[in-house]
Scaffold this active site. Structure first.
Site, PDB file in Angstrom:
ATOM      1  CG  HIS A  82      57.362  80.216 -25.394  1.00  0.00           C
ATOM      2  ND1 HIS A  82      58.627  79.696 -25.270  1.00  0.00           N
ATOM      3  CD2 HIS A  82      56.638  79.699 -24.382  1.00  0.00           C
ATOM      4  CE1 HIS A  82      58.670  78.912 -24.216  1.00  0.00           C
ATOM      5  NE2 HIS A  82      57.477  78.895 -23.645  1.00  0.00           N
ATOM      6  CG  ASP A 161      63.985  81.317 -16.275  1.00  0.00           C
ATOM      7  OD1 ASP A 161      63.068  81.146 -15.451  1.00  0.00           O
ATOM      8  OD2 ASP A 161      64.122  80.607 -17.288  1.00  0.00           O
ATOM      9  NE  ARG A 168      59.238  77.931 -11.202  1.00  0.00           N
ATOM     10  CZ  ARG A 168      58.933  78.168 -12.483  1.00  0.00           C
ATOM     11  NH1 ARG A 168      59.806  78.746 -13.279  1.00  0.00           N
ATOM     12  NH2 ARG A 168      57.769  77.844 -12.956  1.00  0.00           N
ATOM     13  CB  SER A 183      60.061  81.171 -16.074  1.00  0.00           C
ATOM     14  OG  SER A 183      60.817  80.260 -16.810  1.00  0.00           O
ATOM     15  CE  LYS A 187      62.881  80.826 -20.236  1.00  0.00           C
ATOM     16  NZ  LYS A 187      62.715  79.513 -19.634  1.00  0.00           N
TER      17      LYS A 187
HETATM   18  N1  URA Z   1      58.748  77.026 -19.608  1.00  0.00           N
HETATM   19  C1  URA Z   1      59.612  77.923 -19.077  1.00  0.00           C
HETATM   20  O1  URA Z   1      60.493  78.423 -19.754  1.00  0.00           O
HETATM   21  N2  URA Z   1      59.460  78.252 -17.777  1.00  0.00           N
HETATM   22  C2  URA Z   1      58.495  77.732 -16.990  1.00  0.00           C
HETATM   23  O2  URA Z   1      58.410  78.097 -15.832  1.00  0.00           O
HETATM   24  C3  URA Z   1      57.612  76.793 -17.556  1.00  0.00           C
HETATM   25  C4  URA Z   1      57.756  76.462 -18.880  1.00  0.00           C
END
Ligand code: URA
Length: 425
Positions: A82, A161, A168, A183, A187
């Protein structure tokens, strides 16, 4: 339990209890806690932080809000990566097939671009016919048959999320390290990967502008992954200048294919190999040699099969923008700075990115870099080429590039920032 007491606890710098966290995430996902109440709580968290136990519980509650995927039936170990997002960051495109060619299964649930950073799905959608939206069964099928899949995350994965991130985004509460870490990791853990390598970008084109903040984010995410049984490693990598020589969807696909063909820009190749080695190591495939898989065409073979399996034509001509504008060097010298943020905003204004989630993107739009920091340039030579289907945007994009680069007198020494700055495990 009532939401006002939860907000007050964090507003007054208290520690949220596990019961408060579980309740507020569940009640927000169900719509019982209103957006304005969750906004107040998110702002209190941004201002007053959360400790490790709170972040871990918050992440677990977000994972529990939806389904968990299970790759245990696959014969290969799973490895995922990621990136926290940057300009010209096309690394997922060559990396996923490369790591698959070395023996891992790579389930890469990716996102779209927002603001000045590009999104992997937007890039791949430049390939005629390619589909980002797959059912869980289709995803497993592509993964099983080709070793890699890059697709959109389904609605069922960490729905808390999805809702909280959108909130947010419009309440100035994105930049809270506990909220970013939970967050991303909710995932990734819900997705079910066995190992994870995090590419935490640092510099003007990244979320984290300083090494200290990037380090804290990386350490928080590594801790969360490890606590949930996912082997997790983070690399802090440079995002002060764009990666490679292109920022824009089809432009970046073309550059990624060059890397898979054994060429491509040195920084993209270096980062792709560094992340591949970490992913293979985390997946327990320590004998694999990713440099060989790039050189002998096996990574390219996986790429072609993966693109075809998702409806794309790997041989199709990529879209080209209708109009180009060349920015030339005003003097001879050494390029000592080319700012990632400025280039990212210019690419976005040319049509490569979107301002709202539902906006379309132009496949051919973006910026091509003809020189990188450290290169000698001569007066009048092309520095950047701007590509767009909407030439009325050239002026707006050029404004973003006004203070984007520095030229020093010829012969000036230049010290490059390393592509990989730190490793956190
Ligand atoms: N990417 C995400 O998935 N969440 C965040 O809060 C920031 C970047």
């Amino acid at each position: 339990m009532d939401v006002i007491s939860v907000i007050r606890t964090k507003r007054d710098r208290g520690e949220l209890s596990p019961e408060q966290i579980d309740w507020v995430i569940d009640a927000y996902t169900r719509g019982e806690v209103a957006d304005e109440q969750m906004s107040a709580l998110a702002m209190a968290i941004l201002l007053n932080g959360m400790n490790r136990a709170e972040i871990a519980r918050w992440t677990a509650a977000m994972i529990a809000s939806g389904e968990r995927m299970d790759f245990s039936a696959l014969s290969r170990p799973t490895a995922d990566k990621h990136s926290t997002g940057g300009v010209g960051d096309k690394i997922t495109l060559p990396l996923a097939p490369l790591v698959a060619a070395c023996g891992a299964a790579v389930p890469q649930l990716s996102g779209r671009g927002l603001g000045h950073t590009g999104g992997t799905l937007d890039k791949l959608e430049a390939i005629p016919g390619w589909r980002a939206l797959l059912s869980n069964a289709e995803m497993l099928d592509v993964l099983d048959s080709t070793g890699a899949v890059i697709c959109a995350a389904g609605d069922g994965l960490a729905p808390a999320d999805r809702k909280l991130y959108a909130l947010r985004d419009v309440t100035g509460t994105v930049e809270a390290i506990p909220l970013i870490a939970s967050s991303i990791m909710s995932k990734k853990i819900a997705e079910g990967t066995g190992s994870l390598v995090l590419d935490v970008k640092v510099g003007s084109g990244a979320f984290m502008k300083t090494v200290e903040d990037a380090r804290e984010l990386a350490a928080t995410m590594v801790g969360l992954g490890t606590d949930h049984g996912v082997r997790t490693v983070a690399l802090l990598t440079d995002m002060s200048t764009p990666l490679g020589r292109t920022a824009g969807n089809a432009l970046e696909v073309r550059e990624s294919v060059e890397v898979l063909a054994g060429g491509g820009p040195a920084d993209v190749v270096e980062l792709t190999l560094a992340l591949a080695r970490e992913m293979l190591d985390a997946a327990g495939l320590t004998d694999a040699d990713p440099a060989k898989a790039l050189a002998d065409g096996s990574a390219m073979d996986v790429w072609r099969r993966m693109i075809s399996a998702q409806g794309g034509d790997p041989d199709a001509k990529l879209p080209v923008a209708r109009e180009q504008h060349v920015v030339t060097a005003p003097a001879s010298g050494v390029l000592t700075r080319l700012d990632a943020y400025g280039v990212g905003v210019a690419a976005w204004r040319l049509g490569a990115g979107r301002a709202r989630k539902e906006d379309p993107v132009q496949a051919g739009a973006g910026v091509e870099l003809h020189a990188k920091p450290g290169d000698a340039v001569t007066a009048g030579q092309p520095l950047l080429t701007l590509h767009t289907d909407t030439p009325e945007k050239f002026d707006y994009a050029l404004q973003a590039l006004a203070d984007t680069y520095d030229l020093a007198p010829a012969g000036t020494a230049y010290e490059a920032t390393p592509v990989v700055r730190e490793r956190i495990a």
